[in-house]
Motif scaffolding. Structure first.
Motif, PDB file in Angstrom:
ATOM      1  N   UNK A 145       0.849  -1.188   0.000  1.00 58.50           N
ATOM      2  CA  UNK A 145       0.000   0.000   0.000  1.00 58.50           C
ATOM      3  C   UNK A 145       0.887   1.240   0.000  1.00 58.50           C
ATOM      4  N   UNK A 146       0.393   2.366  -0.541  1.00 56.76           N
ATOM      5  CA  UNK A 146       1.204   3.592  -0.541  1.00 56.76           C
ATOM      6  C   UNK A 146       1.638   4.013   0.862  1.00 56.76           C
ATOM      7  N   UNK A 147       0.767   3.814   1.852  1.00 58.26           N
ATOM      8  CA  UNK A 147       1.136   4.077   3.237  1.00 58.26           C
ATOM      9  C   UNK A 147       1.128   2.752   3.967  1.00 58.26           C
ATOM     10  N   UNK A 148       2.304   2.229   4.303  1.00 57.72           N
ATOM     11  CA  UNK A 148       2.409   0.922   4.923  1.00 57.72           C
ATOM     12  C   UNK A 148       3.327   1.005   6.131  1.00 57.72           C
ATOM     13  N   UNK A 149       3.237   0.016   7.009  1.00 58.08           N
ATOM     14  CA  UNK A 149       4.089   0.003   8.206  1.00 58.08           C
ATOM     15  C   UNK A 149       5.037  -1.184   8.213  1.00 58.08           C
ATOM     16  N   UNK A 150       5.092  -1.959   7.141  1.00 59.67           N
ATOM     17  CA  UNK A 150       6.002  -3.101   7.132  1.00 59.67           C
ATOM     18  C   UNK A 150       5.887  -3.911   5.861  1.00 59.67           C
ATOM     19  N   UNK A 151       6.710  -4.960   5.792  1.00 59.64           N
ATOM     20  CA  UNK A 151       6.775  -5.808   4.604  1.00 59.64           C
ATOM     21  C   UNK A 151       5.988  -7.104   4.732  1.00 59.64           C
ATOM     22  N   UNK A 152       5.519  -7.445   5.940  1.00 62.55           N
ATOM     23  CA  UNK A 152       4.901  -8.746   6.205  1.00 62.55           C
ATOM     24  C   UNK A 152       5.865  -9.892   5.906  1.00 62.55           C
ATOM     25  N   UNK A 153       7.162  -9.658   6.119  1.00 60.19           N
ATOM     26  CA  UNK A 153       8.167 -10.663   5.791  1.00 60.19           C
ATOM     27  C   UNK A 153       8.901 -11.112   7.048  1.00 60.19           C
ATOM     28  N   UNK A 154       9.253 -12.388   7.083  1.00 60.14           N
ATOM     29  CA  UNK A 154      10.175 -12.872   8.106  1.00 60.14           C
ATOM     30  C   UNK A 154      11.588 -12.449   7.711  1.00 60.14           C
ATOM     31  N   UNK A 155      12.433 -12.228   8.723  1.00 50.39           N
ATOM     32  CA  UNK A 155      13.794 -11.775   8.436  1.00 50.39           C
ATOM     33  C   UNK A 155      14.769 -12.390   9.426  1.00 50.39           C
ATOM     34  N   UNK A 156      15.900 -12.847   8.908  1.00 53.28           N
ATOM     35  CA  UNK A 156      17.009 -13.311   9.732  1.00 53.28           C
ATOM     36  C   UNK A 156      18.138 -12.291   9.620  1.00 53.28           C
ATOM     37  N   UNK A 157      18.770 -11.990  10.748  1.00 51.22           N
ATOM     38  CA  UNK A 157      19.867 -11.024  10.763  1.00 51.22           C
ATOM     39  C   UNK A 157      21.097 -11.628  11.429  1.00 51.22           C
ATOM     40  N   UNK A 178      24.028  -8.390   8.107  1.00 52.63           N
ATOM     41  CA  UNK A 178      23.418  -8.904   6.884  1.00 52.63           C
ATOM     42  C   UNK A 178      21.980  -9.269   7.202  1.00 52.63           C
ATOM     43  N   UNK A 179      21.027  -8.803   6.379  1.00 53.94           N
ATOM     44  CA  UNK A 179      19.602  -9.025   6.591  1.00 53.94           C
ATOM     45  C   UNK A 179      19.068  -9.892   5.453  1.00 53.94           C
ATOM     46  N   UNK A 180      18.634 -11.096   5.804  1.00 57.09           N
ATOM     47  CA  UNK A 180      18.055 -12.018   4.828  1.00 57.09           C
ATOM     48  C   UNK A 180      16.544 -12.037   5.027  1.00 57.09           C
ATOM     49  N   UNK A 181      15.785 -11.646   3.997  1.00 51.96           N
ATOM     50  CA  UNK A 181      14.342 -11.450   4.103  1.00 51.96           C
ATOM     51  C   UNK A 181      13.586 -12.458   3.248  1.00 51.96           C
ATOM     52  N   UNK A 182      12.497 -13.007   3.797  1.00 47.41           N
ATOM     53  CA  UNK A 182      11.703 -14.001   3.079  1.00 47.41           C
ATOM     54  C   UNK A 182      10.833 -13.345   2.012  1.00 47.41           C
ATOM     55  N   UNK A 183      10.351 -14.148   1.086  1.00 47.72           N
ATOM     56  CA  UNK A 183       9.338 -13.678   0.150  1.00 47.72           C
ATOM     57  C   UNK A 183       8.027 -13.424   0.894  1.00 47.72           C
ATOM     58  N   UNK A 184       7.181 -12.566   0.327  1.00 46.61           N
ATOM     59  CA  UNK A 184       5.887 -12.281   0.952  1.00 46.61           C
ATOM     60  C   UNK A 184       4.780 -12.424  -0.087  1.00 46.61           C
ATOM     61  N   UNK A 185       3.593 -12.763   0.419  1.00 42.38           N
ATOM     62  CA  UNK A 185       2.411 -12.778  -0.433  1.00 42.38           C
ATOM     63  C   UNK A 185       1.668 -11.468  -0.234  1.00 42.38           C
ATOM     64  N   UNK A 186       1.518 -10.714  -1.293  1.00 44.21           N
ATOM     65  CA  UNK A 186       0.910  -9.387  -1.198  1.00 44.21           C
ATOM     66  C   UNK A 186      -0.603  -9.492  -1.054  1.00 44.21           C
ATOM     67  N   UNK A 187      -1.207  -8.350  -0.734  1.00 44.83           N
ATOM     68  CA  UNK A 187      -2.658  -8.283  -0.599  1.00 44.83           C
ATOM     69  C   UNK A 187      -3.353  -8.519  -1.937  1.00 44.83           C
TER      70      UNK A 187
END
Length: 293
Positions: A145-157, A178-187
């Motif tokens: 969304x144009x105004x969002x508060x996050x990625x809805x993704x899991x992340x390992x650091x 190093x930040x490894x981020x999972x794929x996400x399913x969008x709305x």
């Protein structure tokens, strides 16, 4: 100063900040010690980078983000600390018709361990620390969304911290992650790839009586990703930035183990990110959960 853990939080705030993780400090809490905090931050910008080109959008006006952060770090042993953070975030524009978002964002859980320490090296001592973290979404906020508060993704650091602490209470800390981020399913119903990234931070500060102060500079670089589309950020965007700022901390008089911190941060330049200013404050309480005997 070793009794003080300054709660310096670089928590994901708004759609332009949420790819950065929780940066750890270079101090260890001893076994049985807990530092807890509740923090508030306000962030705003009216200019953002599409790719690396600064632009403004009258349909958005100024993006304002408020965050309340719940933070705790505990000494499991003298060489291993547990850190937990959970922010509640509200993001909204001052113009246009885009809907604001609010809710609990992402829960961050970190283990930080001392890998190497010298009792005396020159005029001080050297600590080498390592950090391993996991972040997961805690509410059903909308990522695309144009105004969002996050990625809805899991992340390992994965983080490595080097800190030299001088005998006069001055210190220098260098940190890389190093930040490894999972794929996400969008709305919209399809899966997208959120870019991985790496970052580094340099922080320097000291104790002056009851007052602690520091300055810092931090940079994040995305390893892949797209640019913002026609006014609409997306989870696949490559978010990179260079920021700087300062922090202050002081013990509150007549109240044992209670302190107050305040700080500011500024985005100097970036890619697919807001040119933002951030103001933050935290109320910090230290306690012991194990007997010293």
């Amino acid at each position: 100063m070793k009794k003080i853990l300054l709660i310096i939080l670089y928590i994901s705030l708004g759609h332009h900040l949420f790819s950065q993780g929780l940066l750890l400090d270079g101090f260890m809490q001893p076994k049985g010690e807990i530092v807890s905090a509740i923090g508030f931050s306000h962030e705003f910008y009216d200019t953002y980078y599409v790719g690396n080109v600064a632009t403004q959008n009258p349909n958005l006006g100024t993006i304002k983000t408020n965050s309340v952060n719940l933070f705790l770090t505990a000494g499991i042993t003298d060489f291993l600390n547990l850190t937990v953070n959970l922010p509640y975030v509200t993001a909204k524009p001052t113009a246009g018709f885009w809907s604001p978002q609010q809710g609990f964002q992402d829960l961050s859980i970190f283990l930080k361990g001392r890998l190497f320490q010298t009792d005396q090296l020159g005029n001080g001592n050297l600590n080498i620390l390592g950090g391993l973290g996991y972040t997961l979404p805690t509410s059903n906020y909308i990522a695309d969304a144009p105004i969002s508060i996050g990625h809805q993704a899991d992340r390992f650091e994965f983080r490595l911290i080097s800190q030299y602490y001088f005998e006069n209470s001055f210190f220098i800390m260098v940190q890389g992650g190093y930040l490894h981020t999972s794929n996400v399913e969008t709305d919209r119903g399809f899966e997208v790839e959120v870019p991985n990234s790496f970052d580094w931070t340099i922080r320097s500060g000291m104790n002056i009586g009851f007052l602690y102060t520091d300055i810092w500079v931090s940079q994040q670089n995305a390893l892949s990703g797209t640019d913002i589309g026609p006014g609409t950020p997306f989870p696949t965007n490559a978010v990179s930035f260079l920021r700087t700022g300062f922090n202050l901390y002081g013990d509150l008089p007549f109240i044992s183990n209670l302190g107050l911190s305040a700080g500011m941060g500024f985005t100097l330049n970036g890619e697919n990110v807001g040119k933002s200013t951030r103001i933050s404050t935290s109320l910090i309480y230290r306690l012991s959960y194990l007997s010293k005997n």
